[in-house]
Design a protein around this motif. Structure first.
Motif, PDB file in Angstrom:
ATOM      1  N   SER A  23       0.836  -1.206   0.000  1.00 47.76           N
ATOM      2  CA  SER A  23       0.000   0.000   0.000  1.00 47.76           C
ATOM      3  C   SER A  23       0.867   1.251   0.000  1.00 47.76           C
ATOM      4  CB  SER A  23      -0.928   0.002   1.216  1.00 47.76           C
ATOM      5  OG  SER A  23      -1.845  -1.060   1.155  1.00 47.76           O
ATOM      6  N   PHE A  24       1.938   1.221   0.788  1.00 51.40           N
ATOM      7  CA  PHE A  24       2.841   2.367   0.838  1.00 51.40           C
ATOM      8  C   PHE A  24       3.536   2.562  -0.506  1.00 51.40           C
ATOM      9  CE2 PHE A  24       6.937   4.400   1.597  1.00 51.40           C
ATOM     10  CZ  PHE A  24       6.555   5.517   2.321  1.00 51.40           C
ATOM     11  N   VAL A  25       3.969   1.452  -1.120  1.00 47.86           N
ATOM     12  CA  VAL A  25       4.618   1.534  -2.432  1.00 47.86           C
ATOM     13  C   VAL A  25       3.669   2.138  -3.460  1.00 47.86           C
ATOM     14  CG1 VAL A  25       5.569   0.180  -4.350  1.00 47.86           C
ATOM     15  CG2 VAL A  25       6.217  -0.371  -1.993  1.00 47.86           C
ATOM     16  N   ALA A  26       2.404   1.726  -3.412  1.00 44.27           N
ATOM     17  CA  ALA A  26       1.411   2.263  -4.345  1.00 44.27           C
ATOM     18  C   ALA A  26       1.310   3.777  -4.201  1.00 44.27           C
ATOM     19  CB  ALA A  26       0.052   1.609  -4.097  1.00 44.27           C
ATOM     20  N   GLY A  27       1.265   4.240  -2.960  1.00 44.46           N
ATOM     21  CA  GLY A  27       1.177   5.673  -2.715  1.00 44.46           C
ATOM     22  C   GLY A  27       2.402   6.426  -3.196  1.00 44.46           C
ATOM     23  N   ARG A  28       3.575   5.860  -2.972  1.00 44.13           N
ATOM     24  CA  ARG A  28       4.814   6.523  -3.402  1.00 44.13           C
ATOM     25  C   ARG A  28       4.897   6.591  -4.920  1.00 44.13           C
ATOM     26  NH1 ARG A  28       8.079   9.058  -2.798  1.00 44.13           N
ATOM     27  NH2 ARG A  28      10.089   8.304  -2.086  1.00 44.13           N
ATOM     28  N   LEU A  29       4.459   5.521  -5.598  1.00 47.80           N
ATOM     29  CA  LEU A  29       4.474   5.530  -7.064  1.00 47.80           C
ATOM     30  C   LEU A  29       3.487   6.557  -7.606  1.00 47.80           C
ATOM     31  CD1 LEU A  29       4.718   1.702  -7.789  1.00 47.80           C
ATOM     32  CD2 LEU A  29       6.452   3.421  -8.337  1.00 47.80           C
ATOM     33  N   ALA A  30       2.325   6.644  -6.966  1.00 44.81           N
ATOM     34  CA  ALA A  30       1.332   7.638  -7.393  1.00 44.81           C
ATOM     35  C   ALA A  30       1.864   9.050  -7.178  1.00 44.81           C
ATOM     36  CB  ALA A  30       0.027   7.428  -6.632  1.00 44.81           C
ATOM     37  N   ASP A  31       2.515   9.274  -6.034  1.00 42.86           N
ATOM     38  CA  ASP A  31       3.097  10.586  -5.749  1.00 42.86           C
ATOM     39  C   ASP A  31       4.188  10.936  -6.764  1.00 42.86           C
ATOM     40  OD1 ASP A  31       1.448  10.816  -3.578  1.00 42.86           O
ATOM     41  OD2 ASP A  31       2.973  10.238  -2.106  1.00 42.86           O
ATOM     42  N   ALA A  32       4.849   9.901  -7.283  1.00 47.68           N
ATOM     43  CA  ALA A  32       5.915  10.115  -8.261  1.00 47.68           C
ATOM     44  C   ALA A  32       5.371  10.365  -9.663  1.00 47.68           C
ATOM     45  CB  ALA A  32       6.863   8.916  -8.275  1.00 47.68           C
ATOM     46  N   GLY A  33       4.041  10.327  -9.812  1.00 47.03           N
ATOM     47  CA  GLY A  33       3.441  10.615 -11.103  1.00 47.03           C
ATOM     48  C   GLY A  33       3.007   9.419 -11.899  1.00 47.03           C
ATOM     49  N   CYS A  34       3.063   8.235 -11.284  1.00 45.30           N
ATOM     50  CA  CYS A  34       2.648   7.020 -11.983  1.00 45.30           C
ATOM     51  C   CYS A  34       1.130   6.884 -11.982  1.00 45.30           C
ATOM     52  CB  CYS A  34       3.251   5.785 -11.319  1.00 45.30           C
ATOM     53  SG  CYS A  34       5.047   5.799 -11.215  1.00 45.30           S
ATOM     54  N   SER A  35       0.604   6.201 -12.984  1.00 42.30           N
ATOM     55  CA  SER A  35      -0.816   5.851 -13.043  1.00 42.30           C
ATOM     56  C   SER A  35      -0.957   4.488 -12.379  1.00 42.30           C
ATOM     57  CB  SER A  35      -1.283   5.795 -14.500  1.00 42.30           C
ATOM     58  OG  SER A  35      -2.651   5.463 -14.574  1.00 42.30           O
ATOM     59  N   VAL A  36      -1.444   4.481 -11.134  1.00 47.53           N
ATOM     60  CA  VAL A  36      -1.394   3.290 -10.294  1.00 47.53           C
ATOM     61  C   VAL A  36      -2.775   2.667 -10.108  1.00 47.53           C
ATOM     62  CG1 VAL A  36      -0.776   2.399  -8.017  1.00 47.53           C
ATOM     63  CG2 VAL A  36       0.620   4.189  -9.075  1.00 47.53           C
ATOM     64  N   TYR A  37      -2.838   1.372 -10.364  1.00 41.47           N
ATOM     65  CA  TYR A  37      -4.058   0.588 -10.166  1.00 41.47           C
ATOM     66  C   TYR A  37      -3.735  -0.550  -9.186  1.00 41.47           C
ATOM     67  CZ  TYR A  37      -6.207   2.949 -14.154  1.00 41.47           C
ATOM     68  OH  TYR A  37      -6.737   3.893 -14.995  1.00 41.47           O
ATOM     69  N   VAL A  38      -4.625  -0.783  -8.222  1.00 42.12           N
ATOM     70  CA  VAL A  38      -4.367  -1.833  -7.237  1.00 42.12           C
ATOM     71  C   VAL A  38      -5.546  -2.792  -7.169  1.00 42.12           C
ATOM     72  CG1 VAL A  38      -2.925  -0.280  -5.864  1.00 42.12           C
ATOM     73  CG2 VAL A  38      -5.332  -0.567  -5.258  1.00 42.12           C
ATOM     74  N   TRP A  39      -5.225  -4.016  -6.812  1.00 39.32           N
ATOM     75  CA  TRP A  39      -6.242  -5.049  -6.596  1.00 39.32           C
ATOM     76  C   TRP A  39      -5.944  -5.779  -5.297  1.00 39.32           C
ATOM     77  CZ3 TRP A  39      -5.331 -10.388  -6.404  1.00 39.32           C
ATOM     78  CH2 TRP A  39      -6.480 -11.181  -6.266  1.00 39.32           C
ATOM     79  N   ASN A  40      -6.988  -5.988  -4.500  1.00 41.09           N
ATOM     80  CA  ASN A  40      -6.868  -6.678  -3.213  1.00 41.09           C
ATOM     81  C   ASN A  40      -5.796  -6.026  -2.340  1.00 41.09           C
ATOM     82  OD1 ASN A  40      -7.901  -8.582  -1.457  1.00 41.09           O
ATOM     83  ND2 ASN A  40      -6.417 -10.157  -2.027  1.00 41.09           N
ATOM     84  N   LEU A  41      -5.793  -4.730  -2.355  1.00 36.61           N
ATOM     85  CA  LEU A  41      -4.842  -3.946  -1.582  1.00 36.61           C
ATOM     86  C   LEU A  41      -5.576  -2.712  -1.063  1.00 36.61           C
ATOM     87  CD1 LEU A  41      -1.810  -3.974  -0.806  1.00 36.61           C
ATOM     88  CD2 LEU A  41      -1.390  -2.515  -2.791  1.00 36.61           C
ATOM     89  N   PRO A  42      -6.130  -2.795   0.141  1.00 36.23           N
ATOM     90  CA  PRO A  42      -6.945  -1.688   0.665  1.00 36.23           C
ATOM     91  C   PRO A  42      -6.165  -0.378   0.725  1.00 36.23           C
ATOM     92  CG  PRO A  42      -7.192  -3.661   2.012  1.00 36.23           C
ATOM     93  CD  PRO A  42      -6.052  -3.921   1.069  1.00 36.23           C
ATOM     94  N   THR A  43      -6.781   0.666   0.240  1.00 40.41           N
ATOM     95  CA  THR A  43      -6.171   1.990   0.299  1.00 40.41           C
ATOM     96  C   THR A  43      -7.258   3.042   0.199  1.00 40.41           C
ATOM     97  OG1 THR A  43      -4.615   3.511  -0.759  1.00 40.41           O
ATOM     98  CG2 THR A  43      -5.794   1.992  -2.189  1.00 40.41           C
TER      99      THR A  43
END
Length: 299
Positions: free
Chosen positions: A21-41
């Motif tokens: 979940s933290f990695v997803a947030g950091r990638l999104a903050d870095a400008g990535c288009s982030v999609y997650v599955w079975n990862l509450p956020t």
């Protein structure tokens, strides 16, 4: 420093724990288009998908957990039983997979399908930082489970790999009397130079005698059943046994419990005790890999 995503390529993160979940947030903050599955956020910058196929569709990279699987068959994903084989069938041909501790069979299956994989845990810096967080987690378990302080406590640590070295350093820094049990004479020499007492596991009689010495805590880091029936019989009942190793673990938990020894199997401690710090370590490795593949840039 401003980080930008080249053409905002889609990245999917599947399963895992708070580190993911933290990695997803950091990638999104870095400008990535982030999609997650079975990862509450709850992050607005991340798209949550109810179907794994929706998360993967059109993605350039798929990020899987550390470890990617607990049994070598299914994805390490709570409340889901999707297998790695099923996952592989729906990953786009041009996507790359980044995962931690990739099972050899899965890596080979990916190669057969022409899908490039990167093991973001196969990095010495990542492993050392992860080992330190594991050692801190072991310290937290010690303090939660025992009614005594660390200073002048007696600790036996088996092994002399990264986790054992970091654990010995953490406990020694707080004044614990640390003994290292290992097989290699050179490892024992290094441990001795760092101020630890030592015992060679191959010296069966001496090792068994050490176990009768009323250690407050035994911390195993060796993924092998090194504590035999005879060893367990000689460990005092009040001893706390923290097993940091993976399967098959260092001791038979049922036999130890029958002798009054509390055994704590403590795997994935960084994700449990320090998910943000552990996630940052993983993010740095993943982002570095994405840069090498030309998927992200820094301006």
């Amino acid at each position: 420093m401003v980080i930008k995503m080249n053409d905002r390529k889609k990245i999917a993160l599947l399963g895992g724990d708070a580190r993911q979940s933290f990695v997803a947030g950091r990638l999104a903050d870095a400008g990535c288009s982030v999609y997650v599955w079975n990862l509450p956020t709850t992050m607005a910058s991340v798209t949550v998908c109810g179907d794994v196929a929706d998360a993967i569709d059109g993605c350039s990279a798929v990020i899987l957990p550390l470890p990617v699987s607990m049994d070598g068959v299914s994805l390490n994903s709570p409340n889901s039983n999707i297998t790695l084989a099923e996952l592989l069938r729906i990953i786009p041909d041009n996507a790359i997979i980044l995962a931690g501790r990739i099972p050899p069979a899965f890596a080979e299956a990916c190669r057969t399908c022409g899908i490039f994989t990167i093991d973001y845990f196969d990095n010495e810096t990542v492993r050392i930082k992860n080992a330190l967080l594991t050692a801190e987690g072991a310290l937290m378990i010690y303090m939660e489970k025992l009614p005594i302080g660390v200073f002048r406590s007696r600790i036996l640590i088996t092994g002399w790999g990264r986790v054992a070295k970091c654990t010995a350093s953490v406990f020694s820094a707080l004044g614990a009397l640390v003994t290292i049990a290992a097989r290699s004479d050179s490892d024992l020499t290094w441990a001795s130079l760092l101020g630890c007492d030592t015992v060679n596991i191959l010296d069966a009689a001496k090792f068994t005698q050490h176990l009768t010495s009323s250690y407050d805590c035994i911390i195993n880091t060796v993924p092998a059943r090194i504590f035999t029936h005879e060893h367990v019989r000689n460990i005092p009942a009040a001893t706390l046994f923290i097993d940091l190793a993976s399967n098959p673990f260092g001791v038979d938990i049922n036999e130890a419990s029958a002798h009054g020894i509390e055994v704590i199997r403590a795997q994935s401690l960084p994700g449990r005790y320090a998910p943000r710090s552990a996630g940052e370590v993983i993010f740095e490795s993943i982002y570095s890999a994405l840069r090498r593949e030309g998927m992200v840039g820094i301006v």
